[in-house]
Design a protein around this motif. Structure first.
Motif, PDB file in Angstrom:
ATOM      1  N   MET A   1      14.744 -82.564  70.816  1.00 32.14           N
ATOM      2  CA  MET A   1      15.511 -81.982  71.660  1.00 32.14           C
ATOM      3  C   MET A   1      16.974 -82.184  71.066  1.00 32.14           C
ATOM      4  O   MET A   1      17.452 -83.033  70.813  1.00 32.14           O
ATOM      5  N   LYS A   2      17.637 -80.855  71.212  1.00 29.61           N
ATOM      6  CA  LYS A   2      19.182 -81.147  70.937  1.00 29.61           C
ATOM      7  C   LYS A   2      20.107 -80.921  71.873  1.00 29.61           C
ATOM      8  O   LYS A   2      19.653 -80.327  73.000  1.00 29.61           O
ATOM      9  N   VAL A   3      20.940 -81.605  71.856  1.00 27.55           N
ATOM     10  CA  VAL A   3      22.142 -81.631  72.946  1.00 27.55           C
ATOM     11  C   VAL A   3      23.039 -80.789  72.629  1.00 27.55           C
ATOM     12  O   VAL A   3      23.769 -81.034  71.377  1.00 27.55           O
ATOM     13  N   VAL A   4      23.514 -80.037  73.503  1.00 34.51           N
ATOM     14  CA  VAL A   4      24.508 -78.911  73.066  1.00 34.51           C
ATOM     15  C   VAL A   4      25.590 -79.110  74.306  1.00 34.51           C
ATOM     16  O   VAL A   4      25.667 -79.148  75.076  1.00 34.51           O
ATOM     17  N   PRO A   5      26.801 -79.649  73.598  1.00 33.40           N
ATOM     18  CA  PRO A   5      27.959 -80.096  74.600  1.00 33.40           C
ATOM     19  C   PRO A   5      28.396 -78.784  74.977  1.00 33.40           C
ATOM     20  O   PRO A   5      28.561 -77.752  74.163  1.00 33.40           O
ATOM     21  N   LEU A   6      29.600 -78.782  75.975  1.00 32.26           N
ATOM     22  CA  LEU A   6      30.101 -77.757  76.496  1.00 32.26           C
ATOM     23  C   LEU A   6      31.614 -77.710  76.209  1.00 32.26           C
ATOM     24  O   LEU A   6      32.325 -78.981  75.724  1.00 32.26           O
ATOM     25  N   GLY A   7      32.367 -76.865  75.882  1.00 28.27           N
ATOM     26  CA  GLY A   7      33.735 -76.608  75.782  1.00 28.27           C
ATOM     27  C   GLY A   7      34.122 -77.401  74.438  1.00 28.27           C
ATOM     28  O   GLY A   7      33.473 -76.929  73.143  1.00 28.27           O
ATOM     29  N   ALA A   8      35.054 -77.983  74.489  1.00 33.10           N
ATOM     30  CA  ALA A   8      35.876 -78.759  73.355  1.00 33.10           C
ATOM     31  C   ALA A   8      34.965 -80.068  73.013  1.00 33.10           C
ATOM     32  O   ALA A   8      35.707 -81.156  72.650  1.00 33.10           O
ATOM     33  N   ASN A   9      33.705 -80.257  73.643  1.00 32.95           N
ATOM     34  CA  ASN A   9      33.015 -81.644  72.985  1.00 32.95           C
ATOM     35  C   ASN A   9      32.130 -81.415  72.245  1.00 32.95           C
ATOM     36  O   ASN A   9      31.711 -80.503  71.777  1.00 32.95           O
ATOM     37  N   VAL A  10      31.958 -82.913  71.531  1.00 28.39           N
ATOM     38  CA  VAL A  10      31.096 -82.807  70.357  1.00 28.39           C
ATOM     39  C   VAL A  10      30.059 -83.823  70.625  1.00 28.39           C
ATOM     40  O   VAL A  10      30.240 -85.030  71.428  1.00 28.39           O
ATOM     41  N   VAL A  11      28.939 -83.829  70.056  1.00 27.70           N
ATOM     42  CA  VAL A  11      28.009 -84.925  70.183  1.00 27.70           C
ATOM     43  C   VAL A  11      27.850 -85.682  68.547  1.00 27.70           C
ATOM     44  O   VAL A  11      27.737 -85.069  67.528  1.00 27.70           O
ATOM     45  N   VAL A  12      28.026 -87.079  68.712  1.00 33.47           N
ATOM     46  CA  VAL A  12      28.154 -87.758  67.512  1.00 33.47           C
ATOM     47  C   VAL A  12      27.089 -89.157  67.368  1.00 33.47           C
ATOM     48  O   VAL A  12      26.713 -89.472  68.523  1.00 33.47           O
ATOM     49  N   ARG A  13      26.579 -89.048  66.210  1.00 34.01           N
ATOM     50  CA  ARG A  13      25.717 -90.263  66.124  1.00 34.01           C
ATOM     51  C   ARG A  13      26.319 -91.222  65.180  1.00 34.01           C
ATOM     52  O   ARG A  13      27.027 -91.199  64.434  1.00 34.01           O
TER      53      ARG A  13
END
Length: 95
Positions: A1-13
């Motif tokens: 499952m991929k998490v898609v952030p909204l707007g100017a957000n990012v997902v980081v490991r």
């Protein structure tokens, strides 16, 4: 499952922390400091400008980034700990 952030957000490991010191001393898990760097997994669709258009983010998927110690919100997805943070919380990109 991929998490898609909204707007100017990012997902980081977050990158794994070192288990030994430079002198070779093994650190227990409770003594290890959380790393302040990670890899961008996904990015939002950008900043909304005053005229309603979107400006793309400066970071892209796969970038290695450095961020402040209190940046982001920790989430757990399928047993993996990830961070969702605003692009403004990212201090630098490793080139």
């Amino acid at each position: 499952m991929k998490v898609v952030p909204l707007g100017a957000n990012v997902v980081v490991r977050r990158m794994e922390s070192e288990e030994t010191t430079a002198g070779g001393i093994v650190l227990p898990g409770s003594a290890q400091e959380k790393m302040k760097q990670g890899r961008v997994l996904s990015v939002g669709d950008g900043h909304v400008l005053k005229d309603g258009t979107k400006s793309p983010l400066s970071v892209k998927e796969g970038d290695q980034v450095f961020f402040s110690g209190w940046a982001g919100t920790e989430i757990k997805v399928e047993g993996e700990e990830l961070l969702i943070m605003a692009e403004g919380d990212i201090l630098a990109i490793r080139s």
